[in-house]
Design an enzyme around this catalytic site. Sequence first.
Site, PDB file in Angstrom:
ATOM      1  N   ARG A   1       0.840  -1.192   0.000  1.00  0.00           N
ATOM      2  CA  ARG A   1       0.000   0.000   0.000  1.00  0.00           C
ATOM      3  C   ARG A   1       0.875   1.242   0.000  1.00  0.00           C
ATOM      4  O   ARG A   1       1.941   1.260   0.603  1.00  0.00           O
ATOM      5  CB  ARG A   1      -0.874   0.035   1.260  1.00  0.00           C
ATOM      6  CG  ARG A   1      -2.131  -0.789   1.166  1.00  0.00           C
ATOM      7  CD  ARG A   1      -3.006  -0.590   2.388  1.00  0.00           C
ATOM      8  NE  ARG A   1      -2.408  -1.122   3.583  1.00  0.00           N
ATOM      9  CZ  ARG A   1      -1.817  -0.409   4.515  1.00  0.00           C
ATOM     10  NH1 ARG A   1      -1.735   0.912   4.398  1.00  0.00           N
ATOM     11  NH2 ARG A   1      -1.297  -0.974   5.574  1.00  0.00           N
TER      12      ARG A   1
ATOM     13  N   TYR B   1      -1.715  -3.445  -6.763  1.00  0.00           N
ATOM     14  CA  TYR B   1      -1.469  -4.244  -5.565  1.00  0.00           C
ATOM     15  C   TYR B   1      -2.500  -4.067  -4.443  1.00  0.00           C
ATOM     16  O   TYR B   1      -2.840  -2.937  -4.075  1.00  0.00           O
ATOM     17  CB  TYR B   1      -0.082  -3.909  -4.990  1.00  0.00           C
ATOM     18  CG  TYR B   1       0.414  -4.993  -4.063  1.00  0.00           C
ATOM     19  CD1 TYR B   1       1.117  -6.082  -4.571  1.00  0.00           C
ATOM     20  CD2 TYR B   1       0.133  -4.969  -2.711  1.00  0.00           C
ATOM     21  CE1 TYR B   1       1.528  -7.109  -3.742  1.00  0.00           C
ATOM     22  CE2 TYR B   1       0.542  -5.990  -1.876  1.00  0.00           C
ATOM     23  CZ  TYR B   1       1.239  -7.052  -2.394  1.00  0.00           C
ATOM     24  OH  TYR B   1       1.635  -8.072  -1.569  1.00  0.00           O
TER      25      TYR B   1
ATOM     26  N   LYS C   1      -9.678  -1.864   1.854  1.00  0.00           N
ATOM     27  CA  LYS C   1      -9.435  -0.695   2.703  1.00  0.00           C
ATOM     28  C   LYS C   1     -10.215   0.530   2.239  1.00  0.00           C
ATOM     29  O   LYS C   1     -10.711   1.317   3.049  1.00  0.00           O
ATOM     30  CB  LYS C   1      -7.943  -0.362   2.728  1.00  0.00           C
ATOM     31  CG  LYS C   1      -7.056  -1.535   3.076  1.00  0.00           C
ATOM     32  CD  LYS C   1      -7.411  -2.168   4.396  1.00  0.00           C
ATOM     33  CE  LYS C   1      -6.366  -3.201   4.761  1.00  0.00           C
ATOM     34  NZ  LYS C   1      -6.672  -3.898   5.992  1.00  0.00           N
TER      35      LYS C   1
ATOM     36  N   HIS D   1     -10.762  -1.860  11.499  1.00  0.00           N
ATOM     37  CA  HIS D   1      -9.689  -2.757  11.042  1.00  0.00           C
ATOM     38  C   HIS D   1      -9.522  -3.869  12.086  1.00  0.00           C
ATOM     39  O   HIS D   1      -8.570  -3.858  12.862  1.00  0.00           O
ATOM     40  CB  HIS D   1      -8.399  -1.925  10.903  1.00  0.00           C
ATOM     41  CG  HIS D   1      -7.293  -2.611  10.174  1.00  0.00           C
ATOM     42  ND1 HIS D   1      -5.978  -2.232  10.315  1.00  0.00           N
ATOM     43  CD2 HIS D   1      -7.293  -3.638   9.306  1.00  0.00           C
ATOM     44  CE1 HIS D   1      -5.211  -3.002   9.549  1.00  0.00           C
ATOM     45  NE2 HIS D   1      -5.980  -3.858   8.938  1.00  0.00           N
TER      46      HIS D   1
ATOM     47  N   SER E   1      -1.507  -3.232  10.497  1.00  0.00           N
ATOM     48  CA  SER E   1      -1.165  -4.160   9.414  1.00  0.00           C
ATOM     49  C   SER E   1       0.054  -5.000   9.780  1.00  0.00           C
ATOM     50  O   SER E   1       1.033  -4.489  10.310  1.00  0.00           O
ATOM     51  CB  SER E   1      -0.883  -3.379   8.137  1.00  0.00           C
ATOM     52  OG  SER E   1      -2.038  -2.670   7.757  1.00  0.00           O
TER      53      SER E   1
ATOM     54  N   CYS F   1       0.437  -7.251  12.062  1.00  0.00           N
ATOM     55  CA  CYS F   1       0.688  -7.385  13.501  1.00  0.00           C
ATOM     56  C   CYS F   1      -0.071  -8.553  14.119  1.00  0.00           C
ATOM     57  O   CYS F   1      -0.196  -8.633  15.344  1.00  0.00           O
ATOM     58  CB  CYS F   1       0.339  -6.095  14.222  1.00  0.00           C
ATOM     59  SG  CYS F   1       1.517  -4.779  13.866  1.00  0.00           S
TER      60      CYS F   1
ATOM     61  N   ASP G   1      -9.718  -9.328   9.052  1.00  0.00           N
ATOM     62  CA  ASP G   1      -9.153  -8.007   8.766  1.00  0.00           C
ATOM     63  C   ASP G   1     -10.097  -6.836   9.027  1.00  0.00           C
ATOM     64  O   ASP G   1      -9.657  -5.792   9.472  1.00  0.00           O
ATOM     65  CB  ASP G   1      -8.672  -7.965   7.307  1.00  0.00           C
ATOM     66  CG  ASP G   1      -7.682  -6.831   7.046  1.00  0.00           C
ATOM     67  OD1 ASP G   1      -6.691  -6.733   7.779  1.00  0.00           O
ATOM     68  OD2 ASP G   1      -7.911  -6.036   6.118  1.00  0.00           O
TER      69      ASP G   1
ATOM     70  N   ARG H   1       1.717 -12.012  -0.229  1.00  0.00           N
ATOM     71  CA  ARG H   1       0.393 -12.330   0.316  1.00  0.00           C
ATOM     72  C   ARG H   1      -0.216 -13.564  -0.325  1.00  0.00           C
ATOM     73  O   ARG H   1       0.036 -13.864  -1.482  1.00  0.00           O
ATOM     74  CB  ARG H   1      -0.547 -11.143   0.064  1.00  0.00           C
ATOM     75  CG  ARG H   1      -0.105  -9.831   0.705  1.00  0.00           C
ATOM     76  CD  ARG H   1      -0.823  -9.559   1.981  1.00  0.00           C
ATOM     77  NE  ARG H   1      -0.233  -8.462   2.741  1.00  0.00           N
ATOM     78  CZ  ARG H   1      -0.759  -8.016   3.890  1.00  0.00           C
ATOM     79  NH1 ARG H   1      -1.851  -8.565   4.379  1.00  0.00           N
ATOM     80  NH2 ARG H   1      -0.179  -7.039   4.558  1.00  0.00           N
TER      81      ARG H   1
ATOM     82  N   GLY I   1      -0.389 -19.997  18.858  1.00  0.00           N
ATOM     83  CA  GLY I   1      -1.388 -20.852  19.529  1.00  0.00           C
ATOM     84  C   GLY I   1      -1.444 -20.638  21.031  1.00  0.00           C
ATOM     85  O   GLY I   1      -2.489 -20.866  21.666  1.00  0.00           O
TER      86      GLY I   1
ATOM     87  N   ASN J   1      -1.412 -17.870  22.453  1.00  0.00           N
ATOM     88  CA  ASN J   1      -2.194 -16.667  22.774  1.00  0.00           C
ATOM     89  C   ASN J   1      -3.561 -17.024  23.354  1.00  0.00           C
ATOM     90  O   ASN J   1      -4.234 -16.182  23.948  1.00  0.00           O
ATOM     91  CB  ASN J   1      -2.333 -15.770  21.532  1.00  0.00           C
ATOM     92  CG  ASN J   1      -0.994 -15.164  21.131  1.00  0.00           C
ATOM     93  OD1 ASN J   1      -0.111 -14.979  21.975  1.00  0.00           O
ATOM     94  ND2 ASN J   1      -0.821 -14.864  19.847  1.00  0.00           N
TER      95      ASN J   1
END
Length: 654
Positions: free
Chosen positions: A117, A266, A275, A295, A317, A319, A342, A437, A562, A564
């Site tokens: 972006r 892109y 977005k 977001h 983004s 993270c 997202d 991606r 995992g 988390n």
Amino acid sequence: MTTNPSLLTPYKNTGAQSSSLRQISEDAFYVVNEVVTKRLGHIPILKGDLHVLPYKVQRFIAEKAELCRPRGIYICDGTHAEAEEIKDKLVERGMLTQLSAYENNYLCRTDPKDVARVESKTWMVTTDKYQTVTHTAEGVEPIMGHWMSPLDFGEELDSRFPGCMAGRTMYVIPFSMGPVGGRLSKIGVQLSDSNYVVLSMRIMTRVSLDVWEALGDNDFVRGIHSVGLPRPVKSAVVNHWPCNPERVIIAHRPAEREIWSFGSGYGGNSLLGKKCFALRIASNIARDEGWLAEHMLIMGVTRPCGREHFIAAAFPSACGKTNLAMLEPTLPGWKVRCVGDDIAWMKFAEDGKLHAINPEAGFFGVAPGTSNKTNPMAVGTFQKNSIFTNVAETSEGRYYWEGLEDEVEGKNVQITDWLGKPWKLGDPTPAAHPNSRFCAPAQQCPIIHPDWESPNGVPIDAIIFGGRRPTGVPLVFETFGWEHGVFTGASLKSETTAAAEHTGKQVMHDPMAMRPFMGYNFGKYLDHWLSLDKPPHQVPKIYHVNWFRKDANGKFLWPGYGDNIRVIDWVIRRLDGEEGIGKDTAIGVVPAPGSLNLEGLGEVNFDELMSVPRDYWQSDAKEVRKFLETQLGSDLPNAIQEQLTSQEKRINAL
Ligand code: GTP
Ligand code: SPV
Ligand code: MN
């Protein structure tokens, strides 16, 4: 091919004398429609029937075809056959390569100049500047929202769009964000001269002719996208990926619900449903209609006892949203199911609860770091019908990127990097671009939630904010209430990542994880959030997490992924009102010693992980005050100012 200008008047006066923004008047349209019809003898309809489309859509297409002058118009129907046809063509041309080890998986390499972006070229166009940006202190550049005047915008368009699709096909992509016809869903039409965009939009949104019926009297969001390289092409096209990096512009007219994107093919620059629509335009619609466009991932978490909670989480983004949304719990008996990874559209329902839908239909996820070890559910999702952009490829027809070192089969496997060059383990440059991606249909996710397409959404019990904070910030804390939670979100910071064009790892403010995606004045946005805490609304509790705290040797203090689930477990027990598991600190409630389930984990330095160092937070508080005051100026809501002061008092009392 010339058009009688009188048929195109009067123009809607937007303050700009732009020919690109010229609109056909209602009265003149019937006449113009004939002219356009005649003109379409010159611009043939390659597929579909223009005249069965809703009148307002016909108008939109006619207007923009007139402007961009494509060689033909292709009205997408969203069918499987259509995708096959386009894919075959792209493989033949060399833009896509089939990854032969899988079913219907493709690799695409972009021009290396078009990989992320571009925030610096992304704009909001409003007549009043302060609809877009805050009243910052003198000499301070606003970091939320990037404003352009309608006049300048008109000029920028005029120097790009006239004739920009010459020699190319203009695809008309009808799509729904959210299930077609759903209560929270919205409809868009994107025009694009990129077939990669068509294929990706088919995965990321619901492209279908059913959209026309669902549209009815409603309005739709207009997207106009061009790679910005009319034929005959004057510069060399790299990797069969046409783009025009020097001339990129991504601009939004929120009042008109319109998006103009030029020069990049892109991700967030070109898949306009994501977005541009679902965040920047939708946050404007959301404010008008009393809901939220954020977001955020959405996940359903079921405990061993069988009770399920829904959580929405906002991280900047790259993270960890996709990873958390598809988390495979390391604690026995727990189950996570993914609703979205997202974006969340959330609205209070009659039961007083905040309900969320995932407006998207696919995942456009960060490839590097994704493996059977870290995110097996994402891996399970992209085994078929997926597009991989800027990853590396093995001689066995598989994808490859950083993090898959242990999964390359066979010693004699050759790897070709994202630039198309031979690559081997240990080479100094990465095999895949750090922002490479995967693009995969959400319904293929092995743990997709059965209600993920429920038109009413799922009820949200907790909201989590988070970022990459190498120092000072504990693994998790609960905020003291809605206003403190909103303040915590407004103060969100994170290390920058490869998802945007920033260089180097610096901790930057990313309020609400929305910095690049804010659709209007950030102070007004906070006012909107704050206003939601009123009867009969039951606002969710707000938390903050940080999986990325490091020790003195630069090693992560927390295993993440995992594991988390252990943090989520604590969050849910707090929601349940379990006593004795929280410890008050100046910034919120952290887990009391012994309250976090660490069973089966190796050594974890709990005290360091949860500590709230006084020095760190004193200087952080100063920095946050300066940030909020200089960025928001008179737009800073009183409630946030009060939170700032009381948090400072608590920190000074540490
Ligand atoms: P966008 O799609 O850009 O919005 O990103 P995202 O927020 O969905 O991030 P994603 O889940 O794709 O993760 C980005 C990177 O962070 C990947 O390389 C992950 O491997 C890494 N990551 C995710 N979760 C964790 C975690 O718990 N700990 C650590 N150390 N890294 C993580
Ligand atoms: C992000 O950067 O937050 C993404 C990828 O989700 S993109 O669609 O390119 O914005
Ligand atoms: Mn994102």
